[in-house]
Design an enzyme around this catalytic site. Structure first.
Site, short mmCIF file in Angstrom:
data_model
loop_
_atom_site.label_atom_id
_atom_site.label_comp_id
_atom_site.label_asym_id
_atom_site.label_seq_id
_atom_site.Cartn_x
_atom_site.Cartn_y
_atom_site.Cartn_z
CG ASP A 1 -11.35 -3.88 1.84
OD1 ASP A 1 -10.44 -4.71 1.68
OD2 ASP A 1 -11.77 -3.15 0.92
CG HIS B 1 -8.16 -4.76 -1.08
ND1 HIS B 1 -9.29 -4.04 -0.74
CD2 HIS B 1 -7.94 -4.50 -2.39
CE1 HIS B 1 -9.73 -3.39 -1.81
NE2 HIS B 1 -8.94 -3.65 -2.82
CB SER C 1 -9.72 -0.56 -4.59
OG SER C 1 -10.66 -1.59 -4.57
#
Length: 524
Positions: free
Chosen positions: A143, A180, A377
């Protein structure tokens, strides 16, 4: 455009307000061209660069002090001119390989997104009570990095390689300036330090779904979320080759992103990469996508071997009759549907103060420490933690068996549709099932297809020129199907040592764009 060997300086984590200097637009045909979103990285003097952007007919839309940059809308013709100015280090398009968080928002009257609630809804805390918390399981998260915030800074994170465009800057390496990866990592395995996770401990400690597990941070997306498919493939390659080296025991791989590629999975290079991980004994959990219920699954979720996760709204209750699949969650097609759904609405993960998503979504901050996020996600992170719990309970499980247990234990919803898959994740129910004799026998991807097709419509760029064709992010020529026998020849890990969270091999360091149209550009 990146010039010379100047390093990008991070100004700070707090938002810095400044006044944009006014000026008359330069005489240029670019002024009348349609404007597109761009990220402009500077050497520190953002006020001067902002004035130059306005003179070129652009508009600064956001100050990004954490990366010493600006978000702006610019005519395409202005990009080469702006790139040539002193003080401008790089001009990048403001888009990426889609990280599948759909929204960062405020408000949730039922507080259904609190991890205490989610862990009750899926039954994770009932496994904790039996001593099953993911201990001994390593979960690789590919990520945007992981920041050392409370809950992810007590030995539950180890760094793999950083192969993002940030890696050339030592002060950005491994860290999450986008926000994120940290958010998802905390949902998976966040732990404030509770030695024995329990429902009682969760009242005073932040606890992810598998709070005893350890995260392996493999960073591919940079400070504004940009990454190329070739970087992701290289990251998966590293995970496969190092899954049981240097004290690691990687059993789960999380890929909460996807492209809109329509290439058949049986020739897709990204599909081949995830299958290599799967067949090496790693459970691969992927996000279905946030394009809408009628849309096909994103790549690599469209590969039938992996676990494709959709997002549901549970309204904070144990029963499923009031649940719904969220309208943005991709359902798939008749040839490949989503496998199951998990809580994905307003999920409270850990916040990275001053990160890109934090600066752009101040209303999503909760109690200063937490951040609300919605998307497949977040649902993927929940399922990844659940997979780790099952492997902790039964270490001998194969990826096929883990998938079968999660699917067979899922709770069906009244009036369910194809968008539900098998239903809502219920890891407590899955843990009570007998170990299945499940072996998937889908067609195998040979990776012989196109790297460009795997990207779909998502491209990174340098100096306004997009990376396209059968070329990886280092400028090397891509040859389909070269990853055979577990080795991807375009990026074999050399150097032979990886310890203490630092990869010492030189294969990916420097991040140089070389070859073809990328020669001369260096991210350092």
């Amino acid at each position: 455009m990146v010039r010379g060997m100047r390093s990008l300086r991070v100004i700070g984590l707090g938002a810095i307000l400044f006044v944009i200097a006014a000026g008359a637009p330069m005489a240029s045909q670019s002024v009348n061209q349609p404007q597109q979103p761009w990220i402009v990285l500077t050497d520190g003097d953002r006020t001067d660069v902002a004035a130059k952007i306005e003179r070129l007919g652009g508009i600064v839309t956001r100050d990004l002090p954490i990366i010493s940059g600006l978000a702006a809308r610019l005519p395409a013709g202005a990009v080469p001119v702006l790139s040539s100015f002193d003080g401008v280090l790089a001009v990048q398009p403001d888009r990426s390989l889609d990280l599948q968080s759909r929204a960062w928002e405020s408000g949730d009257p039922n507080d259904q997104g609190a991890l205490t609630n989610i862990n009750q809804v899926i039954g994770a805390n009932r496994l904790w009570a039996r001593g099953v918390d993911g201990s001994g399981i390593d979960i690789a998260l590919i990520d945007s990095g992981i920041a050392p915030v409370k809950g992810l800074a007590n030995g539950n994170v180890v760094h793999g390689p950083d192969i993002s465009f940030d890696s050339a800057f030592p002060n950005l390496e491994h860290l999450d300036f986008y926000g994120h990866g940290t958010h998802l990592g905390s949902i998976i395995a966040g732990n404030d330090g509770a030695s024995r996770p329990s429902a009682r401990a969760a009242k005073t400690n932040y606890l992810g779904v598998a709070p005893g597990a350890r995260l392996v941070n493999v960073k591919v997306a940079n400070a504004v979320g940009l990454a190329d498919v070739s970087q992701v493939i290289a990251a998966i390659d590293w995970v496969v080759q190092n899954k049981d080296r240097a004290g690691l025991d990687i059993k789960v791989l999380v890929l909460a992103f996807g492209t809109d590629s329509s290439q058949d999975y049986r020739v897709d290079p990204l599909s081949m990469a995830v299958e290599q991980a799967w067949h090496s004994g790693i459970v691969v959990v992927t996000s279905a996508g946030n394009d809408g219920n009628r849309k096909p699954l994103r790549n690599p979720a469209h590969d039938p071997y992996v676990i494709a996760v959709g997002a549901a709204e549970t309204r904070g209750t144990r029963g499923t009759n009031d649940d719904r699949v969220l309208p943005f969650s991709n359902c798939g097609t008749a040839s490949r549907r989503v496998d199951l759904v998990a809580p994905g609405r307003s999920v409270l993960g850990l916040r990275v103060p001053g990160s890109y998503i934090d600066a752009n979504n101040p209303s999503a901050v909760v109690q200063n420490r937490l951040f609300r996020g919605t998307g497949t996600s977040q649902a993927t992170a929940v399922v990844a933690g659940a997979a780790a719990l099952l492997i902790d309970q039964r270490p001998e499980l194969t990826p096929d068996q883990v998938k079968a247990l999660l699917v067979n234990g899922a709770a069906p919803r009244r009036n369910a549709t194809v968008c539900d898959g098998a239903g809502l994740l219920d890891v407590a129910s899955s843990s009570r099932l007998e170990t299945p004799t499940s072996v998937q026998a889908w067609g195998i991807s040979d990776g012989s297809g196109s790297l460009e097709a795997a990207r779909g419509s998502h491209h990174v760029s340098l100096d306004g020129v997009e990376l396209r064709g059968e070329v990886d992010w280092l400028g090397g020529t891509w040859s389909g199907g070269t990853w055979s026998g577990g080795t991807w020849s375009g990026g074999t890990w050399s150097g032979g040592t990886w310890s203490g969270g630092t990869w010492s091999g030189g294969t990916w360091s420097g991040g140089t764009w070389s070859g073809g149209t990328w020669s001369g550009g260096t991210w350092s």
